[in-house]
Design a protein around this motif. Structure first.
Motif: not given
Length: 310
Positions: A65-94
């Motif tokens: 899980q950690y490897w997938n998280y770091m890979k997506d974050m570094i390569l695609h600036a993707d922090f995953g998806t918020q489970i409760a709302s289904g929103r991308p975490v980048t939207d929550v951060l913004s």
């Protein structure tokens, strides 16, 4: 200087990886299951829960899980998806970070201006009544808990005097952010004041200050040019590390004044065990700490020309 900056940037890589790994392990060691939490007390079927866990990658080993998280974050600036709302975490951060940046920036300005100003005022009058008065005030500010001070200021300035709004309805309005910024900056302001006072008082007895005075230089020039630059190094160190603390430590302040920023999002993520959101927020805070630390080191050479970086 360029070689030093490059070396520091390379040193940040293992620090960043180690810190985020530790945070990741701590967050996912929390009890509870965020997927089961979606269904509340009714619960969900094991098949649906298993499917959702697989969809969010929660059934993988923790290091995977950690490897997938770091890979997506570094390569695609993707922090995953918020489970409760289904929103991308980048939207929550913004949504959350601009609010806390405004609050933290205003608190930092208050901490810098008042903290350094009181410290210089007390340091130039060390041992006198003014110094004692500043000492008592800063001790009171340090002793009062943040949540107590927040409710006291709300009661006085919002409920009794009606000068300010009790809650922040518009996070872009700096007038509404003023009271929570004062609450957030209070403890740090007191520490900056005491640190500045001690540094000023010590340097007042230094040989270079006595020499400048003996040459007949005006007192204002002695204080502003010679005394301040040499006294600010420990203060700048504290201010640099406090930038991240202001952003991450606003949980209580944002809760008191109903501010939907990083602090409130962190609190909700802990309650809901939203590990993805929490790790994303803390990852940004780690980057803020690392960058602030580098900037502080570079400011040393500006304050003291004797400091050189190879």
């Amino acid at each position: 200087m360029g070689r030093y900056v490059a070396r520091r940037l390379l040193q940040m890589i293992p620090v960043f990886i180690g810190t985020t790994l530790l945070i990741f392990l701590m967050v996912y060691a929390l009890p509870g299951d965020p997927v089961r939490g979606l269904f509340g007390d009714k619960g969900g079927s094991p098949q649906v829960i298993a499917q959702l866990r697989h969809e969010y990658g929660l059934d993988d080993p923790i290091l995977v899980q950690y490897w997938n998280y770091m890979k997506d974050m570094i390569l695609h600036a993707d922090f995953g998806t918020q489970i409760a709302s289904g929103r991308p975490v980048t939207d929550v951060l913004s949504d959350a970070f601009p609010v806390t940046l405004r609050l933290g920036g205003l608190a930092f300005a208050i901490e810098l201006v008042l903290g350094v100003g009181l410290g210089v005022y007390a340091g130039l009058r060390a041992g006198k009544a003014a110094d004692t008065g500043v000492l008592i005030v800063t001790l009171l500010l340090i002793s009062v808990p943040v949540f107590v001070l927040g409710f006291i200021l709300k009661w006085i300035f919002a409920d009794e005097l009606n000068w300010l709004e009790p809650n922040v309805n518009d996070p872009t309005n700096y007038g509404q952010l003023l009271m929570p910024a004062i609450v957030l900056a209070t403890a740090s302001l007191a520490y900056v004041s005491r640190l500045t006072r001690t540094s000023i008082a010590e340097n007042m007895r230094a040989d270079y200050v006595r020499t400048a005075i003996a040459k007949g230089l005006p007192r204002r020039r002695v204080v502003s040019v010679h005394l301040m630059r040499n006294s600010m190094i420990p203060v700048v160190t504290y201010l640099g590390t406090d930038i991240g603390a202001l952003l991450g430590g606003a949980v209580i302040t944002e809760g008191i004044f109903n501010i939907q920023g990083v602090g409130g999002t962190i609190y909700q993520s802990i309650v809901r065990r939203e590990g993805t959101t929490l790790v994303g927020l803390v990852t940004i805070l780690v980057l803020v700490y690392l960058v602030a630390s580098l900037l502080v080191d570079l400011l040393y050479a500006v304050l003291d020309p004797r400091i050189r970086y190879a």
